[in-house]
Motif scaffolding. Structure first.
Motif, mmCIF file in Angstrom:
data_model
loop_
_atom_site.group_PDB
_atom_site.id
_atom_site.type_symbol
_atom_site.label_atom_id
_atom_site.label_comp_id
_atom_site.label_asym_id
_atom_site.label_seq_id
_atom_site.Cartn_x
_atom_site.Cartn_y
_atom_site.Cartn_z
ATOM 1 N N VAL A 63 -9.104 9.717 5.628
ATOM 2 C CA VAL A 63 -9.347 9.301 4.238
ATOM 3 C C VAL A 63 -8.109 8.614 3.676
ATOM 4 C CG1 VAL A 63 -9.749 10.176 1.890
ATOM 5 C CG2 VAL A 63 -11.133 11.012 3.794
ATOM 6 N N ALA A 64 -6.931 9.174 3.922
ATOM 7 C CA ALA A 64 -5.693 8.543 3.456
ATOM 8 C C ALA A 64 -5.495 7.183 4.122
ATOM 9 C CB ALA A 64 -4.495 9.454 3.736
ATOM 10 N N GLY A 65 -5.823 7.090 5.401
ATOM 11 C CA GLY A 65 -5.708 5.819 6.113
ATOM 12 C C GLY A 65 -6.661 4.769 5.576
ATOM 13 N N ARG A 66 -7.864 5.193 5.190
ATOM 14 C CA ARG A 66 -8.828 4.241 4.620
ATOM 15 C C ARG A 66 -8.331 3.677 3.292
ATOM 16 N NH1 ARG A 66 -14.353 4.227 6.084
ATOM 17 N NH2 ARG A 66 -14.803 3.995 3.869
ATOM 18 N N ARG A 67 -7.667 4.524 2.497
ATOM 19 C CA ARG A 67 -7.100 4.037 1.228
ATOM 20 C C ARG A 67 -6.009 3.005 1.482
ATOM 21 N NH1 ARG A 67 -4.781 7.736 -2.686
ATOM 22 N NH2 ARG A 67 -4.797 5.850 -3.926
ATOM 23 N N ILE A 68 -5.184 3.256 2.483
ATOM 24 C CA ILE A 68 -4.114 2.301 2.805
ATOM 25 C C ILE A 68 -4.719 1.006 3.343
ATOM 26 C CG2 ILE A 68 -2.160 1.883 4.348
ATOM 27 C CD1 ILE A 68 -1.540 4.906 4.032
ATOM 28 N N ARG A 69 -5.733 1.130 4.189
ATOM 29 C CA ARG A 69 -6.388 -0.067 4.720
ATOM 30 C C ARG A 69 -7.023 -0.889 3.600
ATOM 31 N NH1 ARG A 69 -11.236 0.287 8.950
ATOM 32 N NH2 ARG A 69 -12.206 1.090 7.071
ATOM 33 N N ALA A 70 -7.634 -0.226 2.638
ATOM 34 C CA ALA A 70 -8.224 -0.935 1.503
ATOM 35 C C ALA A 70 -7.143 -1.624 0.671
ATOM 36 C CB ALA A 70 -9.036 0.022 0.636
ATOM 37 N N THR A 71 -5.996 -0.983 0.523
ATOM 38 C CA THR A 71 -4.886 -1.602 -0.214
ATOM 39 C C THR A 71 -4.391 -2.835 0.516
ATOM 40 O OG1 THR A 71 -4.214 0.507 -1.185
ATOM 41 C CG2 THR A 71 -2.542 -1.226 -1.071
ATOM 42 N N PRO A 77 -9.401 -0.062 -5.479
ATOM 43 C CA PRO A 77 -9.414 -0.043 -6.948
ATOM 44 C C PRO A 77 -8.037 0.299 -7.520
ATOM 45 C CG PRO A 77 -10.751 1.756 -6.059
ATOM 46 C CD PRO A 77 -10.273 0.945 -4.905
ATOM 47 N N ARG A 78 -7.333 1.201 -6.827
ATOM 48 C CA ARG A 78 -5.955 1.547 -7.204
ATOM 49 C C ARG A 78 -5.109 1.438 -5.950
ATOM 50 N NH1 ARG A 78 -5.788 7.234 -9.419
ATOM 51 N NH2 ARG A 78 -3.702 6.997 -8.643
ATOM 52 N N PRO A 79 -4.191 0.475 -5.892
ATOM 53 C CA PRO A 79 -3.374 0.304 -4.686
ATOM 54 C C PRO A 79 -2.489 1.526 -4.416
ATOM 55 C CG PRO A 79 -3.135 -1.561 -6.169
ATOM 56 C CD PRO A 79 -3.907 -0.519 -6.908
ATOM 57 N N VAL A 80 -2.229 1.747 -3.148
ATOM 58 C CA VAL A 80 -1.337 2.830 -2.725
ATOM 59 C C VAL A 80 0.095 2.322 -2.820
ATOM 60 C CG1 VAL A 80 -0.691 4.320 -0.794
ATOM 61 C CG2 VAL A 80 -3.083 3.758 -1.189
ATOM 62 N N HIS A 81 0.961 3.125 -3.408
ATOM 63 C CA HIS A 81 2.375 2.765 -3.517
ATOM 64 C C HIS A 81 2.978 2.702 -2.117
ATOM 65 C CE1 HIS A 81 6.640 3.102 -4.558
ATOM 66 N NE2 HIS A 81 6.273 2.622 -5.747
ATOM 67 N N GLN A 147 -1.569 5.302 12.028
ATOM 68 C CA GLN A 147 -0.333 4.592 12.386
ATOM 69 C C GLN A 147 -0.607 3.098 12.551
ATOM 70 O OE1 GLN A 147 2.610 5.927 15.561
ATOM 71 N NE2 GLN A 147 1.422 4.400 16.651
ATOM 72 N N ARG A 148 -1.727 2.764 13.183
ATOM 73 C CA ARG A 148 -2.080 1.354 13.378
ATOM 74 C C ARG A 148 -2.425 0.689 12.046
ATOM 75 N NH1 ARG A 148 -6.666 -1.584 14.441
ATOM 76 N NH2 ARG A 148 -7.952 0.268 14.413
ATOM 77 N N VAL A 149 -3.097 1.419 11.162
ATOM 78 C CA VAL A 149 -3.450 0.875 9.845
ATOM 79 C C VAL A 149 -2.190 0.594 9.026
ATOM 80 C CG1 VAL A 149 -4.490 1.514 7.627
ATOM 81 C CG2 VAL A 149 -5.743 1.889 9.736
#
Length: 175
Positions: A63-71, A77-81, A147-149
């Motif tokens: 789930v955390a990786g998907r947020r980074i991939r979306a960023t 919707p909210r970019p990951v710092h 790691q790849r994301v």
């Protein structure tokens, strides 16, 4: 062993490193369980809850990786710092190493139960050991995927324009 041997040229974990961790864990677990069995007469049963917890942690990491991939794709919707993404990267690498350790250790636990499958307790131990091995494998897979994301490719063009820390023995670059 220097950190560059554990990582590839871009800072990611090598499959060889994970395999080495799994094999060392297997050897140490075998030795430890052999000593335990000699002293106590039997080995402690594995817990299936460990495998389920590892699987849940792998799912949270995905789930955390998907947020980074979306960023990175610009669709979040909210970019990951960037610092949070770096923390997730480090967590993914630690998770992959932990998963490799668990897979190696519990593979030995499973192998030690195989000769006694006639007993119901050995079958239960085998099931819980397999669940834990699968949870560890899921953690390795999730860690390597995240790691790849999180990997950022170097910029195209002149490598002398690259800004970043120098590696030992590397000549100075233009800034």
């Amino acid at each position: 062993m220097t950190p560059t041997r554990l990582m590839d040229e871009r800072g990611g974990l090598r499959a060889r490193t994970l395999l080495t961790v799994a094999l060392v864990a297997a050897a140490l677990t075998h030795a430890g369980l052999t000593l335990w069995a000699r002293a106590q007469g039997s080995t402690p049963p594995p817990s299936w809850a460990a495998g389920l917890l590892l699987g849940a942690f792998a799912a949270a990491l995905v789930v955390a990786g998907r947020r980074i991939r979306a960023t990175r794709r610009g669709t979040a919707p909210r970019p990951v710092h960037p610092i949070a993404a770096y923390r997730v990267l480090l967590l993914s690498q630690a998770s992959a190493l932990t998963g490799a350790l668990v897979v190696g250790a519990y593979a030995v636990v499973c192998a030690r139960t195989l000769p006694d499958l006639a007993a119901a307790s050995a079958r239960a131990d085998l099931v819980s050991g397999v669940v834990t091995v699968l949870g560890g494998a899921a953690l390795v897979a999730a860690g390597l995927w995240v790691q790849r994301v999180c990997r950022i490719d170097p910029p195209e063009g002149d490598p002398s324009e690259t800004v970043g820390p120098l590696r030992p023995g590397e000549p100075e670059r233009g800034r």
